[in-house]
Write an enzyme that holds these catalytic residues in place. Structure first.
Site, PDB file in Angstrom:
ATOM      1  N   ASP A 177       0.595  -0.973   0.138  1.00 60.01           N
ATOM      2  CA  ASP A 177      -0.006   0.393   0.538  1.00 60.01           C
ATOM      3  C   ASP A 177       0.622   1.576  -0.264  1.00 60.01           C
ATOM      4  O   ASP A 177       1.036   1.759   0.821  1.00 60.01           O
ATOM      5  CB  ASP A 177      -1.381  -0.262   0.870  1.00 60.01           C
ATOM      6  CG  ASP A 177      -1.505   1.210   1.272  1.00 60.01           C
ATOM      7  OD1 ASP A 177      -1.419   2.493   0.652  1.00 60.01           O
ATOM      8  OD2 ASP A 177      -2.804   1.171   1.471  1.00 60.01           O
ATOM      9  N   HIS A 178       1.058   1.552  -1.166  1.00 59.54           N
ATOM     10  CA  HIS A 178       1.986   2.748  -0.868  1.00 59.54           C
ATOM     11  C   HIS A 178       1.936   4.404  -0.667  1.00 59.54           C
ATOM     12  O   HIS A 178       2.513   4.823  -0.075  1.00 59.54           O
ATOM     13  CB  HIS A 178       2.131   3.779  -2.398  1.00 59.54           C
ATOM     14  CG  HIS A 178       0.802   4.693  -3.150  1.00 59.54           C
ATOM     15  ND1 HIS A 178       0.004   3.613  -3.866  1.00 59.54           N
ATOM     16  CD2 HIS A 178       0.404   5.150  -3.540  1.00 59.54           C
ATOM     17  CE1 HIS A 178      -0.748   4.597  -4.235  1.00 59.54           C
ATOM     18  NE2 HIS A 178      -0.601   5.571  -3.662  1.00 59.54           N
ATOM     19  N   HIS A 240      -5.851   2.149   1.555  1.00 58.60           N
ATOM     20  CA  HIS A 240      -5.416   3.977   2.188  1.00 58.60           C
ATOM     21  C   HIS A 240      -5.791   4.692   3.845  1.00 58.60           C
ATOM     22  O   HIS A 240      -4.996   4.553   4.457  1.00 58.60           O
ATOM     23  CB  HIS A 240      -4.991   4.642   1.067  1.00 58.60           C
ATOM     24  CG  HIS A 240      -4.306   4.909   0.261  1.00 58.60           C
ATOM     25  ND1 HIS A 240      -3.885   3.602  -0.077  1.00 58.60           N
ATOM     26  CD2 HIS A 240      -4.398   4.761  -1.537  1.00 58.60           C
ATOM     27  CE1 HIS A 240      -3.057   3.365  -1.783  1.00 58.60           C
ATOM     28  NE2 HIS A 240      -4.640   4.114  -2.107  1.00 58.60           N
TER      29      HIS A 240
END
Length: 503
Positions: A177-178, A240
């Site tokens: 999950d950047h 996110h």
């Protein structure tokens, strides 16, 4: 060795290779590091190198200042293997190529497999790797990195987890999950747990409510076809924003080891009060879609007019949710989380609103409704801002809000890594702190699933409209009970919010 499946796709050229190149320039990569791209396109090693490095628009500026032999040192580490017409065909050819590169480059059988493919291919690729023994850790370690979206619902996430876990053990699976790679997201933990001016106040006794905003100024761009099947809640909220919520809510971990932090994040997500009945969902959720408007003199399409979007679509581009956390620390504290496209500015921030002092001695001084705030800006203009009361010079006790701020840009000597740089390096080192675990993903879906189900099948569900370029539908402030309105942040952290400019 990093083996990228789907290497001819956009993500490899746009994010992965630039991240690796930055690590190479910063001398962070191991000496024997190799990249093997694998996909269905017919390319030679040279053609692939040219596509992702030599002719890449994403590396153009970085390459200008570097010597030819230095760039060659990086490109010589990149190779390509054509998988033929199908990812699900067997991988004996790929296994041979990996073994050859391993022997030639001394990578000691340590392999990371990056799945830059649609989720439907995760299980078949994992099975094929297992069939040729590339899941075995008898010699060297083997790790999988999988991209979001991780599932479309709780059931699909469970079946994806089960599919991967048939062939790889859970500690081998890294769900990327950047957002968690952003320095400012991790700073949430440090702000909370290393400061005695915040840690004792981080509970229901001192915090009135918590607000999280994720806004994008762009529309769906060229992703209309994908976005119309997912929507704001699946695209941003479930992954996110739930990760950010877990960092705000979690209890102090025993230590900074990856599993200790991940254990607390799972407990935090499991403590969110799941909304199941229609009335609660009606009162505490808002969805909306942007409609055509004019921004800075330019006409902007409405969501339903975007390419690839169903002209009668009921997919939300704005989602706002109010919820509570059922545990000792947060009992009774409302959380307000929203995410949207086509907002006035691109911004992600967490706002902790502190309660006003119980005994108000400066009642008539304009201090009311100006609560103390701790604002953690995740992007852009990354930093931390504290708003507190000061006396206005002159007679009497008129109180005004002042700012105490810190900006990451002021750390002149510090290079702040991009998210993918940090995450790839962590995966190489076996540090899973910033990666989601199976039970974490499922806990997030458990909370989001009933909202999605209500929006799809509920009786009184409404889809509101908002003009592209404003802060969502007019009734969005009604979600915030007696508090009045959301904090609508400006482009810069210290901008005073509350308005937006629409030409």
């Amino acid at each position: 060795m990093l083996i990228i499946f789907g290497a001819s796709g956009d993500l490899t050229a746009r994010k992965l290779i630039p991240a690796l190149f930055n690590l190479y320039v910063a001398r962070q990569l191991p000496k024997n590091f190799v990249v093997l791209g694998a996909s269905r396109s017919d390319m030679t090693d040279e053609e692939f190198r040219n596509k992702v490095v030599g002719q890449s628009p994403y590396l153009e500026k970085k390459l200008e200042d570097l010597k030819e032999n230095y760039i060659k040192g990086f490109t010589d580490r990149i190779f390509y293997e054509d998988l033929g017409s199908d990812y699900t065909a067997e991988y004996s050819g790929l296994a041979k190529r990996i073994e050859t590169l391993n022997q030639e480059n001394g990578t000691e059988n340590n392999y990371m497999f990056y799945f830059s493919t649609p989720p439907s291919l995760y299980e078949p690729i994992a099975k094929n790797l297992a069939d040729v023994g590339l899941n075995s850790q008898d010699k060297g370690w083997k790790r999988l990195i999988v991209e979001k979206p991780f599932g479309y619902s709780l059931n699909s996430a469970k079946s994806l987890n089960n599919g991967l876990q048939q062939y790889f053990k859970e500690p081998q699976i890294y769900r990327i999950d950047h957002y968690l790679g952003k320095e400012t997201v991790q700073n949430l933990l440090v702000t909370r747990f290393s400061n005695s001016i915040f840690e004792p106040l981080w509970n229901r006794n001192y915090i009135h409510h918590v607000e999280i905003t994720n806004a994008e100024s762009v529309g769906v761009e060229k992703r209309g076809g994908y976005y119309d099947k997912s929507g704001a809640l699946r695209d941003m909220f479930q992954n996110h924003l739930m990760q950010i919520v877990s960092l705000v809510v979690m209890e102090p971990p025993i230590g900074d080891q990856p599993e200790e932090i991940r254990n607390e994040k799972v407990k935090a997500l499991k403590s969110l009060r799941i909304m199941r009945d229609d009335k609660t969902l009606f009162d505490n959720t808002i969805r909306a879609q942007y409609v055509a408007s004019e921004i800075h003199g330019e006409k902007v399409k409405g969501y339903r007019e975007e390419d690839g979007v169903n002209p009668n679509s009921t997919t939300e581009t704005y989602a706002a949710v109010k919820f509570f956390v059922d545990n000792w620390r947060w009992h009774g504290v409302p959380f307000y989380v929203r995410t949207a496209k086509r907002m006035p500015t691109k911004v992600t921030e967490v706002i902790i609103h502190f309660k006003t002092p119980h005994h108000q001695i400066f009642k008539d001084s304009g201090v009311n409704s100006k609560d103390n705030k701790l604002i953690i800006r995740i992007q852009p203009d990354e930093g931390v801002l504290v708003k507190f009361g000061v006396k206005v010079p002159g007679q009497g006790f008129k109180v005004e809000r002042a700012n105490l701020d810190f900006y990451y840009s002021s750390l002149a000597q510090t290079y702040v890594m991009e998210a993918y740089e940090r995450l790839l390096l962590d995966a190489m080192q076996g540090d899973a702190t910033l990666y989601a675990r199976a039970d974490e993903v499922e806990a997030a879906w458990e909370f989001v699933d009933p909202i999605l189900d209500y929006w799809k099948n509920g009786k009184d569900v409404r889809m509101y409209g908002y003009a592209a370029g404003v802060w969502g539908p007019e009734n969005s402030d009604e979600l915030i009970d007696d508090l009045g309105y959301w904090r609508n942040p400006g482009e810069n952290l210290a901008d005073d919010p509350g308005y937006c400019v629409i030409c």
